[in-house]
Design a protein around this motif. Structure first.
Motif, PDB file in Angstrom:
ATOM      1  N   PHE A 139       4.130   0.450  -7.096  1.00  0.00           N
ATOM      2  CA  PHE A 139       3.238  -0.183  -8.065  1.00  0.00           C
ATOM      3  C   PHE A 139       3.485  -1.687  -8.070  1.00  0.00           C
ATOM      4  CE2 PHE A 139       4.039   4.148  -9.300  1.00  0.00           C
ATOM      5  CZ  PHE A 139       2.765   4.636  -9.557  1.00  0.00           C
ATOM      6  N   SER A 140       2.395  -2.429  -8.211  1.00  0.00           N
ATOM      7  CA  SER A 140       2.502  -3.889  -8.134  1.00  0.00           C
ATOM      8  C   SER A 140       1.731  -4.542  -9.278  1.00  0.00           C
ATOM      9  CB  SER A 140       1.954  -4.381  -6.791  1.00  0.00           C
ATOM     10  OG  SER A 140       1.859  -5.778  -6.770  1.00  0.00           O
ATOM     11  N   GLN A 141       2.349  -5.538  -9.906  1.00  0.00           N
ATOM     12  CA  GLN A 141       1.679  -6.281 -10.971  1.00  0.00           C
ATOM     13  C   GLN A 141       0.609  -7.219 -10.422  1.00  0.00           C
ATOM     14  OE1 GLN A 141       4.675  -8.269 -13.289  1.00  0.00           O
ATOM     15  NE2 GLN A 141       5.274  -6.404 -14.393  1.00  0.00           N
ATOM     16  N   SER A 142       0.689  -7.517  -9.134  1.00  0.00           N
ATOM     17  CA  SER A 142      -0.298  -8.433  -8.539  1.00  0.00           C
ATOM     18  C   SER A 142      -1.627  -7.738  -8.240  1.00  0.00           C
ATOM     19  CB  SER A 142       0.263  -9.036  -7.245  1.00  0.00           C
ATOM     20  OG  SER A 142       0.494  -8.013  -6.282  1.00  0.00           O
ATOM     21  N   LEU A 143      -1.628  -6.413  -8.321  1.00  0.00           N
ATOM     22  CA  LEU A 143      -2.864  -5.664  -8.105  1.00  0.00           C
ATOM     23  C   LEU A 143      -3.509  -5.330  -9.442  1.00  0.00           C
ATOM     24  CD1 LEU A 143      -1.650  -3.124  -5.381  1.00  0.00           C
ATOM     25  CD2 LEU A 143      -2.964  -5.214  -5.011  1.00  0.00           C
ATOM     26  N   GLU A 144      -4.816  -5.506  -9.529  1.00  0.00           N
ATOM     27  CA  GLU A 144      -5.529  -5.160 -10.754  1.00  0.00           C
ATOM     28  C   GLU A 144      -6.565  -4.071 -10.492  1.00  0.00           C
ATOM     29  OE1 GLU A 144      -7.107  -8.576 -12.708  1.00  0.00           O
ATOM     30  OE2 GLU A 144      -5.160  -9.569 -12.883  1.00  0.00           O
ATOM     31  N   LYS A 145      -7.651  -4.420  -9.804  1.00  0.00           N
ATOM     32  CA  LYS A 145      -8.703  -3.438  -9.497  1.00  0.00           C
ATOM     33  C   LYS A 145      -8.736  -3.136  -8.006  1.00  0.00           C
ATOM     34  CE  LYS A 145     -11.472  -1.901 -11.809  1.00  0.00           C
ATOM     35  NZ  LYS A 145     -11.514  -0.589 -12.494  1.00  0.00           N
ATOM     36  N   SER A 146      -7.548  -3.088  -7.395  1.00  0.00           N
ATOM     37  CA  SER A 146      -7.491  -2.794  -5.971  1.00  0.00           C
ATOM     38  C   SER A 146      -6.231  -2.004  -5.656  1.00  0.00           C
ATOM     39  CB  SER A 146      -7.533  -4.081  -5.136  1.00  0.00           C
ATOM     40  OG  SER A 146      -6.424  -4.906  -5.437  1.00  0.00           O
TER      41      SER A 146
ATOM     42  N   LYS B 175       2.324  -4.977   6.327  1.00  0.00           N
ATOM     43  CA  LYS B 175       3.763  -5.216   6.348  1.00  0.00           C
ATOM     44  C   LYS B 175       4.579  -3.955   6.085  1.00  0.00           C
ATOM     45  CE  LYS B 175       3.189  -9.979   4.708  1.00  0.00           C
ATOM     46  NZ  LYS B 175       3.490 -10.940   3.614  1.00  0.00           N
ATOM     47  N   SER B 176       4.007  -3.007   5.368  1.00  0.00           N
ATOM     48  CA  SER B 176       4.771  -1.818   4.955  1.00  0.00           C
ATOM     49  C   SER B 176       4.482  -0.633   5.866  1.00  0.00           C
ATOM     50  CB  SER B 176       4.422  -1.462   3.510  1.00  0.00           C
ATOM     51  OG  SER B 176       3.038  -1.181   3.398  1.00  0.00           O
ATOM     52  N   LYS B 177       5.223   0.464   5.621  1.00  0.00           N
ATOM     53  CA  LYS B 177       5.035   1.695   6.372  1.00  0.00           C
ATOM     54  C   LYS B 177       4.888   2.867   5.382  1.00  0.00           C
ATOM     55  CE  LYS B 177       5.541   0.135  10.624  1.00  0.00           C
ATOM     56  NZ  LYS B 177       4.449   0.187  11.623  1.00  0.00           N
ATOM     57  N   ASN B 178       3.932   3.725   5.648  1.00  0.00           N
ATOM     58  CA  ASN B 178       3.739   4.979   4.895  1.00  0.00           C
ATOM     59  C   ASN B 178       3.812   4.771   3.378  1.00  0.00           C
ATOM     60  OD1 ASN B 178       3.234   7.796   4.923  1.00  0.00           O
ATOM     61  ND2 ASN B 178       5.371   8.190   4.413  1.00  0.00           N
ATOM     62  N   THR B 179       3.083   3.745   2.906  1.00  0.00           N
ATOM     63  CA  THR B 179       3.159   3.396   1.485  1.00  0.00           C
ATOM     64  C   THR B 179       1.766   3.158   0.912  1.00  0.00           C
ATOM     65  OG1 THR B 179       5.325   2.358   1.805  1.00  0.00           O
ATOM     66  CG2 THR B 179       4.123   1.778  -0.203  1.00  0.00           C
ATOM     67  N   LEU B 180       1.588   3.622  -0.321  1.00  0.00           N
ATOM     68  CA  LEU B 180       0.384   3.351  -1.106  1.00  0.00           C
ATOM     69  C   LEU B 180       0.780   2.487  -2.296  1.00  0.00           C
ATOM     70  CD1 LEU B 180      -2.540   3.776  -2.162  1.00  0.00           C
ATOM     71  CD2 LEU B 180      -1.766   5.949  -3.141  1.00  0.00           C
ATOM     72  N   PHE B 181       0.160   1.307  -2.410  1.00  0.00           N
ATOM     73  CA  PHE B 181       0.431   0.394  -3.514  1.00  0.00           C
ATOM     74  C   PHE B 181      -0.698   0.486  -4.536  1.00  0.00           C
ATOM     75  CE2 PHE B 181       2.629  -1.470   0.118  1.00  0.00           C
ATOM     76  CZ  PHE B 181       3.880  -1.771  -0.408  1.00  0.00           C
ATOM     77  N   LEU B 182      -0.332   0.731  -5.785  1.00  0.00           N
ATOM     78  CA  LEU B 182      -1.298   0.829  -6.868  1.00  0.00           C
ATOM     79  C   LEU B 182      -1.000  -0.210  -7.938  1.00  0.00           C
ATOM     80  CD1 LEU B 182      -1.324   4.717  -7.367  1.00  0.00           C
ATOM     81  CD2 LEU B 182      -3.036   3.339  -6.155  1.00  0.00           C
ATOM     82  N   PRO B 183      -1.982  -0.541  -8.785  1.00  0.00           N
ATOM     83  CA  PRO B 183      -1.713  -1.474  -9.895  1.00  0.00           C
ATOM     84  C   PRO B 183      -0.636  -0.909 -10.822  1.00  0.00           C
ATOM     85  CG  PRO B 183      -4.076  -1.158  -9.592  1.00  0.00           C
ATOM     86  CD  PRO B 183      -3.395  -0.145  -8.726  1.00  0.00           C
ATOM     87  N   SER B 184       0.141  -1.790 -11.417  1.00  0.00           N
ATOM     88  CA  SER B 184       1.216  -1.351 -12.305  1.00  0.00           C
ATOM     89  C   SER B 184       0.667  -0.603 -13.523  1.00  0.00           C
ATOM     90  CB  SER B 184       2.058  -2.547 -12.749  1.00  0.00           C
ATOM     91  OG  SER B 184       1.246  -3.542 -13.341  1.00  0.00           O
ATOM     92  N   SER B 185      -0.607  -0.853 -13.877  1.00  0.00           N
ATOM     93  CA  SER B 185      -1.211  -0.154 -15.016  1.00  0.00           C
ATOM     94  C   SER B 185      -1.365   1.346 -14.750  1.00  0.00           C
ATOM     95  CB  SER B 185      -2.588  -0.747 -15.326  1.00  0.00           C
ATOM     96  OG  SER B 185      -3.449  -0.640 -14.194  1.00  0.00           O
ATOM     97  N   MET B 186      -1.265   1.752 -13.492  1.00  0.00           N
ATOM     98  CA  MET B 186      -1.386   3.166 -13.125  1.00  0.00           C
ATOM     99  C   MET B 186      -0.024   3.836 -12.958  1.00  0.00           C
ATOM    100  SD  MET B 186      -4.471   2.952 -10.283  1.00  0.00           S
ATOM    101  CE  MET B 186      -4.408   4.712  -9.933  1.00  0.00           C
ATOM    102  N   LYS B 187       1.037   3.131 -13.305  1.00  0.00           N
ATOM    103  CA  LYS B 187       2.383   3.629 -13.010  1.00  0.00           C
ATOM    104  C   LYS B 187       2.630   5.003 -13.604  1.00  0.00           C
ATOM    105  CE  LYS B 187       7.175   2.145 -12.700  1.00  0.00           C
ATOM    106  NZ  LYS B 187       8.117   1.024 -12.892  1.00  0.00           N
ATOM    107  N   ARG B 188       3.173   5.846 -12.756  1.00  0.00           N
ATOM    108  CA  ARG B 188       3.468   7.223 -13.151  1.00  0.00           C
ATOM    109  C   ARG B 188       4.564   7.746 -12.242  1.00  0.00           C
ATOM    110  NH1 ARG B 188      -1.175  11.881 -13.790  1.00  0.00           N
ATOM    111  NH2 ARG B 188       0.181  13.707 -13.658  1.00  0.00           N
ATOM    112  N   GLU B 189       5.514   8.466 -12.821  1.00  0.00           N
ATOM    113  CA  GLU B 189       6.636   8.977 -12.044  1.00  0.00           C
ATOM    114  C   GLU B 189       6.243  10.247 -11.282  1.00  0.00           C
ATOM    115  OE1 GLU B 189       9.452   7.380 -11.753  1.00  0.00           O
ATOM    116  OE2 GLU B 189       8.791   5.835 -13.156  1.00  0.00           O
ATOM    117  N   GLY B 190       6.915  10.471 -10.160  1.00  0.00           N
ATOM    118  CA  GLY B 190       6.806  11.737  -9.445  1.00  0.00           C
ATOM    119  C   GLY B 190       5.665  11.853  -8.474  1.00  0.00           C
TER     120      GLY B 190
END
Length: 452
Positions: free
Chosen positions: A45-52, A13-28
């Motif tokens: 970052f997404s809360q619905s992602l855990e180990k993916s 559904k998205s373009k040029n995007t990498l979605f990571l778990p919210s536990s990995m959130k980091r700015e920049g």
């Protein structure tokens, strides 16, 4: 920040995007990398992602990720590194879809199948598969019991599996290796076959390893052979760059002169008698160049049913870059054979089969492990490049002293034909991928320490 074993998926559904778990959130965070390819992208970052993690389909394709898998995600600076991407370098490719590496196809398919259980991506390639202008490789990948070719970026790390010394010396292969290491700073491990004499000279300078070495002399001549035969009951003449026990002569002093045994091309042991060392050397020079050989003291090895026994010990670096012992097996000489090699009738036994007493078995294991680890560390300290595995041929005499006969940087795997050694066969291969991951991470996070 390293996150191990995350599933790599695709978001359509998205373009040029990498979605990571919210536990990995980091700015920049500004880009994603796969191998040596880096692409600027949006990192969300997404809360619905855990180990993916999910990549938009266009980003997945632009990074040249060959398929969905489980990978490590390493955040360094402003980039998310997906991998590791491990390239196994070899030669001898064919156009056959089912046997792309001739008789070695099964070996490589097992290797790459094993890596499916690890994190990251692994492929086989050669010098001709590299597109230098695009920075890509036409990779050979084994997936779902079949081979396929696909373009991937240049790898994070290279595991050298060139098949022979002769192949290793091909100028194109040497140039490819140097270019990937020097221009791209790609770690390359197991970079060369060992030369027996070079290893001997290096080890005899170190007090920890000198006592393990049999007396050896380079470039056999009549005088040196006569001296060693007078000092020791048996001596061996070996090729300095030999492999698999080929080209070895066993020389014993007799009342009439010298008795010499040699395995011919048909794997048959031939015995010849000579009046003295000079007459043997005259015959030896007719078929051999003495400058390519060395003479080595024979050791009165422990025996089983009257047959000499030596040991193959494998050491591998682990995920922390530390040496470990991964396999130990006994090799028993074949009837009338001059070595314990399987090709000449030798047999493989586990230590449990050789030693019924657990205390005796553990004692031998510790003794062999101590010697192998000591030599591994000394070689690692003094040999240029990254060494990830070594196969040792060790012997033990009747007094219990350990001797080192050979160290092999690309050890053969014939001992693993024994059904009870399958688990350690797996371990030795897994350690190679662990070490490759270690090199990959260090090359990203601390290259100045890796290349110092």
């Amino acid at each position: 920040m390293n996150h191990k074993g995350m599933i790599v998926g695709i978001d359509k559904k998205s373009k040029n995007t990498l979605f990571l778990p919210s536990s990995m959130k980091r700015e920049g965070l500004l880009s994603a990398a796969f191998g040596t390819k880096v692409v600027k992208c949006r990192v969300a970052f997404s809360q619905s992602l855990e180990k993916s993690a999910l990549l938009s389909e266009d980003l997945f394709e632009e990074l040249l990720i060959p398929h969905k898998s489980r990978a490590d995600f390493l955040i360094h600076g402003q980039t998310v590194h997906i991998g590791p991407l491990i390239g196994v370098f070899t030669a001898g490719f064919t156009s056959s879809p089912s046997r792309p590496l001739r008789d070695r196809t099964a070996f490589f398919s097992k290797m790459l199948s094993l890596h499916e259980q690890a994190n990251g991506y692994c492929f086989v390639f050669g010098a001709h598969q590299i597109n230098w202008e695009e920075g890509t490789v036409q990779a050979l990948i084994y997936k779902e019991n079949s081979w396929k070719r696909t373009a991937v970026p240049l790898p994070n790390v290279v595991y050298d599996r060139l098949p022979s010394r002769k192949t290793e010396e091909v100028p194109l292969l040497q140039q490819t290796k140097q270019r990937l290491m020097n221009d791209y700073q790609i770690p390359w491990f197991n970079p060369q076959f060992f030369n027996k004499w070079d290893i001997h000279k290096l080890l005899e300078k170190n007090s920890l390893t000198a006592s393990l070495l049999p007396k050896s002399v380079l470039h056999p001549n009549a005088e040196a052979l006569e001296t060693l035969c007078s000092t020791f009951d048996t001596v061996y003449i070996k090729p300095a760059d030999g492999a698999l026990g080929t080209g070895i002569y066993k020389v014993e002093k007799t009342d009439a002169g010298l008795s010499v045994k040699h395995t011919n091309e048909e794997k048959t042991v031939v015995t010849a008698e000579y009046s003295d060392a000079a007459s043997f050397m005259t015959s030896f020079k007719e078929n051999n160049d003495p400058s390519a050989f060395l003479i080595q003291q024979g050791i009165d090895l422990i025996r089983l049913d009257g047959r000499p026994v030596d040991f193959r010990v494998h050491t591998n670096k682990n995920a922390e870059g530390k040496w470990t012992v991964t396999a130990i097996a006994a090799k028993i000489s074949g009837e009338n054979s001059i070595t314990t090699h399987l090709a000449t009738g030798g047999e493989v036994r586990t230590l449990a089969e050789l030693y019924g007493d657990p205390r005796e078995r553990v004692g031998m294991m510790r003794k062999l492990s101590k010697a192998a680890l000591a030599v591994s560390r000394v070689l690692n300290e003094h040999i240029e490049g990254f060494i990830g595995e070594i196969g040792f041929d060790l012997g033990v005499d009747h007094s219990g002293k350990v001797w080192m006969f050979e160290a092999n940087s690309r050890p053969g795997r014939s001992i693993f034909s024994h059904p009870k050694l399958k688990s350690v066969d797996y371990l030795t291969k897994r350690r190679n991928f662990e070490y490759a991951s270690y090199l990959s991470e260090r090359s990203i996070t601390a290259p100045e320490k890796l290349w110092r």
